[in-house]
Design a protein around this motif. Structure first.
Motif, PDB file in Angstrom:
ATOM      1  N   HIS A   1     -22.317 -33.772 -38.322  1.00 28.26           N
ATOM      2  CA  HIS A   1     -22.490 -35.225 -38.464  1.00 28.26           C
ATOM      3  C   HIS A   1     -23.444 -35.761 -37.421  1.00 28.26           C
ATOM      4  O   HIS A   1     -23.506 -35.287 -36.308  1.00 28.26           O
ATOM      5  CB  HIS A   1     -21.155 -35.973 -38.465  1.00 28.26           C
TER       6      HIS A   1
ATOM      7  N   ASP B   1     -20.440 -34.137 -29.454  1.00 31.69           N
ATOM      8  CA  ASP B   1     -19.881 -34.711 -30.679  1.00 31.69           C
ATOM      9  C   ASP B   1     -20.890 -35.655 -31.327  1.00 31.69           C
ATOM     10  O   ASP B   1     -20.849 -36.838 -31.081  1.00 31.69           O
ATOM     11  CB  ASP B   1     -18.585 -35.460 -30.321  1.00 31.69           C
TER      12      ASP B   1
ATOM     13  N   GLU C   1     -19.255 -40.088 -39.949  1.00 33.04           N
ATOM     14  CA  GLU C   1     -18.086 -39.220 -39.779  1.00 33.04           C
ATOM     15  C   GLU C   1     -17.046 -39.905 -38.907  1.00 33.04           C
ATOM     16  O   GLU C   1     -15.859 -39.896 -39.201  1.00 33.04           O
ATOM     17  CB  GLU C   1     -18.502 -37.880 -39.158  1.00 33.04           C
ATOM     18  N   GLU C   2     -17.531 -40.519 -37.823  1.00 33.20           N
ATOM     19  CA  GLU C   2     -16.608 -41.139 -36.860  1.00 33.20           C
ATOM     20  C   GLU C   2     -15.866 -42.339 -37.461  1.00 33.20           C
ATOM     21  O   GLU C   2     -14.860 -42.770 -36.932  1.00 33.20           O
ATOM     22  CB  GLU C   2     -17.360 -41.586 -35.601  1.00 33.20           C
TER      23      GLU C   2
ATOM     24  N   ASP D   1     -18.351 -28.945 -35.506  1.00 33.66           N
ATOM     25  CA  ASP D   1     -18.191 -30.232 -34.831  1.00 33.66           C
ATOM     26  C   ASP D   1     -17.733 -29.946 -33.409  1.00 33.66           C
ATOM     27  O   ASP D   1     -16.671 -29.341 -33.215  1.00 33.66           O
ATOM     28  CB  ASP D   1     -17.154 -31.079 -35.585  1.00 33.66           C
TER      29      ASP D   1
HETATM   30 ZN   LIG Z   1     -17.279 -35.215 -34.311  1.00 38.29          ZN
END
Ligand SMILES: [Zn+2]
Length: 489
Positions: free
Chosen positions: A281, A302, A334-335, A362
């Motif tokens: 992501h 991340d 994604e978050e 991830d």
């Molecule tokens: Zn992530």
């Protein structure tokens, strides 16, 4: 006799076949490239790449350029690298009012709105002790229930406990009270709740996010409202005969988010129509509350780490393509709840049946350089033992990580398996695994920075994912799916 013949035939073909698989071109993936890509992507100029902001769109343009440079051709919509989709955002507005009698509370500094809803409530207060037992016994119908927050019975052995505590506490009582007909829930902060206030405020003011088919009702439906008040209100709330008068007004708007999609075509006339999907992501958490002087959540681990890995893997495929096509999906949002992957899984730009496996990564650049986790590799999360066997073989032939056994367990307190982009694909019945170096103390803070990445580790993780993909690209058989898998936490 016949059976024996078939056996001999198979034994032969597998020998012949393994001789035809070329070695993966691991040397095409370099620490130098990984580091350079990661520093660029996790730089302050992208402001933390928050979904539904210009910053996410900006980084997606950058990614498309990088994808092209790495040798990918476009595989998004209409011959582009992009697949845009609508993000639904539901947000409490400043017209929201919260009063007890004549006393009006200031939004966010004196009262937190913990439920994004549209509802108007006028109700007498009822103070209840903080136990499930007391709540079950109380006559709460039509009442605004006041309860003092308490950590009791809530495990704090999880990441970002301060930030998650208010949500966990509310969760414990909300549905029960709503089902008993309570008019509202007013939670009075305990010491920990006071500490958490500034951390949850940026989440609550941002609101909640959805996508077509998930949180897409406009206006957002009426639900029992929930609030947090400061601890100094406790005595007043216990004793007052005044009523609650609250009106929560939320608005919904849509804006674009985007998946970036590219491919390196396979060279086998038939197998090139099948795809090994590499997944990561591009978004992170934007600009939020400060830690020290820094408020930009750059998300180096991340998940710039996997994006850099995917660019590296693409360079290797470009130099030496596989039989099947390597497909790269840099998911958006994604978050905000695995939204980009949910969108791609239900609107793939290649036929769904031709995606033979999803390799999601991830957070792959931190923690012990010799350890890593493969989630979805044991029951009840595992959805393809063929795929898991290949990933383990790739590990043995390459980085030789000592594989973690705890994080894939269904009782692990983080439920990490359910928290990344492979999940929508698992729900579609596509073989999928999740590669990760797991959480760390700087997860979702501004300290998740490029200089804190272990580039040797990142290189080893990239090699592992690439080797797994390489075998999948070239094996004659595609991995089979297992019939029984856990789809919700
Ligand atoms: Zn992530």
């Amino acid at each position: 006799m016949k059976n024996k013949l078939i056996l001999i035939f198979f034994a032969f073909s597998s020998v012949a076949f393994s001789q035809t698989i070329k070695k993966p071109l691991v040397s095409a993936i370099t620490v130098k490239d990984l580091k350079s890509d990661l520093y660029q992507m996790a730089g302050d100029h992208f402001n933390g790449r928050e979904a539904g902001t210009l910053d996410e769109l900006k980084v997606s343009m950058w990614l498309a350029d990088k994808a092209k440079e790495a040798g990918m051709s476009p595989a998004g919509d209409d011959g582009t690298f992009f697949q845009f989709f609508d993000l639904y955002r539901h947000q409490v507005t400043s017209n929201t009012k919260f009063k007890i009698g004549q006393k009006e509370y200031k939004l966010w500094s004196e009262v937190l709105i913990a439920e994004t809803t549209n509802s108007r409530v006028e109700a007498p207060l009822l103070f209840i002790d903080t136990t499930i037992d007391a709540v079950e016994k109380a006559e709460v119908k039509g009442k605004a229930v006041v309860i003092l927050a308490s950590k009791e019975g809530i495990s704090d052995e999880i990441s970002l406990f301060d930030r998650r505590y208010p949500g966990l506490f509310k969760q414990k009582y909300y549905e029960l009270l709503a089902s008993k007909g309570a008019a509202a829930l007013i939670i009075v902060a305990d010491e920990l709740g006071e500490k958490s206030w500034s951390q949850v405020e940026p989440q609550m003011t941002r609101g909640i996010y959805g996508i077509e088919g998930n949180r897409d009702k406009i206006p957002v439906p009426a639900r029992m409202p929930a609030f947090w008040l400061h601890n100094d209100q406790l005595e007043f709330l216990k004793n007052t005969k005044e009523h609650l008068l609250a009106e929560v007004i939320s608005e919904t708007y849509k804006y674009p988010s985007v998946n970036v999609v590219g491919k390196i075509e396979g060279i086998d006339v038939k197998l090139k129509n099948e795809y090994v999907l590499f997944s990561g992501h591009q978004d992170h958490d934007g600009v939020r509350q400060k830690y020290g002087q820094d408020s930009i959540y750059n998300g180096a681990d991340d998940n710039a780490s996997m994006c850099a890995a995917m660019l590296g893997i693409a360079r290797a495929y470009k130099k030496q393509p596989g039989k099947r096509t390597a497909l790269f999906v840099f998911h958006g949002s994604e978050e905000r709840g695995l939204l980009g992957s949910s969108w791609y899984a239900s609107h793939p730009t290649v036929p769904e049946k031709d995606i033979i496996a999803v390799l999601n990564g991830d957070m792959i650049g931190r923690n012990d350089v010799n350890q890593a986790a493969l989630l979805g590799s044991s029951a009840p999360h595992e959805n393809s033992s063929d795929l898991v066997a290949i990933a383990k073989r790739a590990n043995d032939e390459g980085p030789k990580f000592e594989l973690d056994k705890l994080w894939d367990k269904p009782e692990h307190p983080e439920y990490f398996f359910f928290r990344s982009d492979h999940i929508p694909y698992v729900r579609k019945g596509i073989p999928a695994v999740f590669f990760t170096s797991v959480l760390h103390s700087q997860y979702h803070t501004p300290m998740d920075e490029s200089e804190n990445i272990d580039y040797v580790k990142l290189h080893k993780m990239t090699e592992w994912i690439y080797r797994t993909g390489w075998m999948l690209s070239n094996e004659t058989e595609r991995p089979k799916i297992l019939p029984k898998v856990k789809l919700e936490r």
